[in-house]
Design a protein around this motif. Structure first.
Motif, PDB file in Angstrom:
ATOM      1  N   ALA A 177       0.852  -1.195   0.000  1.00 12.24           N
ATOM      2  CA  ALA A 177       0.000   0.000   0.000  1.00 12.24           C
ATOM      3  C   ALA A 177       0.884   1.240   0.000  1.00 12.24           C
TER       4      ALA A 177
ATOM      5  N   ILE B 262      -7.144   1.255   1.320  1.00  6.11           N
ATOM      6  CA  ILE B 262      -7.198  -0.115   0.826  1.00  6.11           C
ATOM      7  C   ILE B 262      -8.288  -0.875   1.587  1.00  6.11           C
TER       8      ILE B 262
ATOM      9  N   CYS C 290     -12.620   3.294  -1.333  1.00  6.57           N
ATOM     10  CA  CYS C 290     -11.292   2.662  -1.446  1.00  6.57           C
ATOM     11  C   CYS C 290     -10.696   2.875  -2.837  1.00  6.57           C
TER      12      CYS C 290
ATOM     13  N   SER D 180      -8.027   0.822  -3.641  1.00  7.37           N
ATOM     14  CA  SER D 180      -7.716  -0.551  -4.025  1.00  7.37           C
ATOM     15  C   SER D 180      -8.369  -1.515  -3.049  1.00  7.37           C
TER      16      SER D 180
END
Ligand SMILES: Nc1ncnc2c1ncn2[C@@H]1O[C@H](COP(=O)(O)OP(=O)(O)OP(=O)(O)O)[C@@H](O)[C@H]1O
Length: 310
Positions: free
Chosen positions: A28, A34, A203, A205
């Motif tokens: 990250a 995330i 988010c 990802s």
């Protein structure tokens, strides 16, 4: 290019013979939100507990802001955590509570107080700073918990199901706060949730876990497009007297399934929809409209975990 704030390599946790987390790896960056997504028992909380140094991994390692997991005390100085069920000293005010936590991180009395006042403002609790926590709503306590997780100006914040049990307005407030933390402070936020639209909203990802393993990871767009390329649906609108003909033609196309509701024929295919549409046009059916579904993350998640979500 933002720096790497969190890196997990083959992280695993066994409880006796039960594997809770199985070789989880991901990276990250600064300012990234995330999403850890997965059905009950997928290993989300165990992953967060390892990364926040509460539980030692059985295998693998990780680093936070370049600090290796072999130095847990240094990692704790760089992270903030909102656990799944956080307890609060109900007799304290929000201001006292945050000031106390600032002091625990070594701030002077005055700095701790100033930090507490600033954070209470950021999480929308300035006007309740002097109220006892016992008078706070559940959403207000969650926001206080997020403020506490930010007291040490962390590189990475872990939020374990931060919207659990909140009404829609409370959920929206928390998600807006998560976005602001990542954007304004450049903090990395790791957020675990069951709630799929939440991941889509906030988010950048996503890591989808199931039975301790990473099923898929990547940007929300990448994960949804993986699914989009493997299965597509479209809605074909034709004149009422041509519905039967259209569905007959479509049923003759290999790999296509068909559902009819009134004058709309829904077509699903694992090989794209071009062939299905060509067949309808070749049969001289009048196409009034043809609309292809956008694939949402929830569809991808449901397909990948075979419906394992509440
Ligand atoms: N302390 C423990 N001792 C034994 N097994 C555990 C322990 N903690 C977690 N587990 C097991 O590890 C697996 C993963 O649990 P975990 O709580 O990490 O999942 P989760 O994805 O957070 O689930 P939920 O969404 O229900 O909170 C489950 O099978 C759980 O029973």
């Amino acid at each position: 290019m933002p720096g790497v704030s969190l890196e997990a390599r083959e992280l695993s946790k066994w409880f006796g013979s039960r594997t809770a987390v199985d070789s989880v790896s991901f990276t990250a960056h600064d300012g990234e939100v995330i999403g850890l997504l997965g059905p009950n028992g997928a290993g989300k909380t165990t992953t967060i507990r390892m990364l926040s140094t509460v539980l030692p991994p059985t295998g693998g390692d990780f680093s936070v802001a370049g600090v290796p997991s072999s130095r847990p005390a240094d990692i704790r100085a760089r992270i903030g955590v909102l656990p799944e069920s956080a307890g609060y000293p109900m007799h304290q005010t929000g201001l006292e509570y945050l000031t106390y936590h600032g002091r625990l991180f070594g701030l002077s009395r005055e700095d701790a107080r100033q930090t507490a006042v600033r954070l209470l403002g950021q999480v929308g609790l300035a006007d309740r700073a002097q109220s006892r926590i016992s008078t706070y709503s559940r959403g207000m306590r969650q926001r206080l918990g997020i403020a506490r997780a930010l007291v040490n100006n962390p590189s990475v914040v872990f939020l374990d199901e931060p919207t659990l049990g909140l009404d829609p307005a409370g959920q929206r407030e928390i998600l807006a706060l998560v976005r602001a933390i990542a954007e304004a402070r450049g903090t990395t936020v790791v957020l675990s949730t069951h709630t799929l639209p939440e991941v889509e909203q906030v988010c950048s990802s996503v890591l989808i876990l199931d039975k301790g393993r990473v099923l898929v990871s990547g940007s929300v767009a990448e994960v949804t497009s993986t699914e989009a390329s493997s299965r597509q649906s479209g809605h074909l609108r034709v004149p009422p007297d041509q519905v039967a003909r259209a569905s007959e033609v479509l049923r003759g196309v290999p790999g296509v399934s068909v559902e009819v509701a009134k004058d709309v024929v829904t077509v699903t295919s694992s090989d794209g929809l071009n062939e299905a549409l060509s067949a309808v046009l070749d049969a001289r059916v009048t196409v009034l409209s043809f609309e292809v579904d956008g694939v949402r993350l929830s569809d991808a998640f449901l397909a990948m975990t075979r419906g394992g979500v509440s």
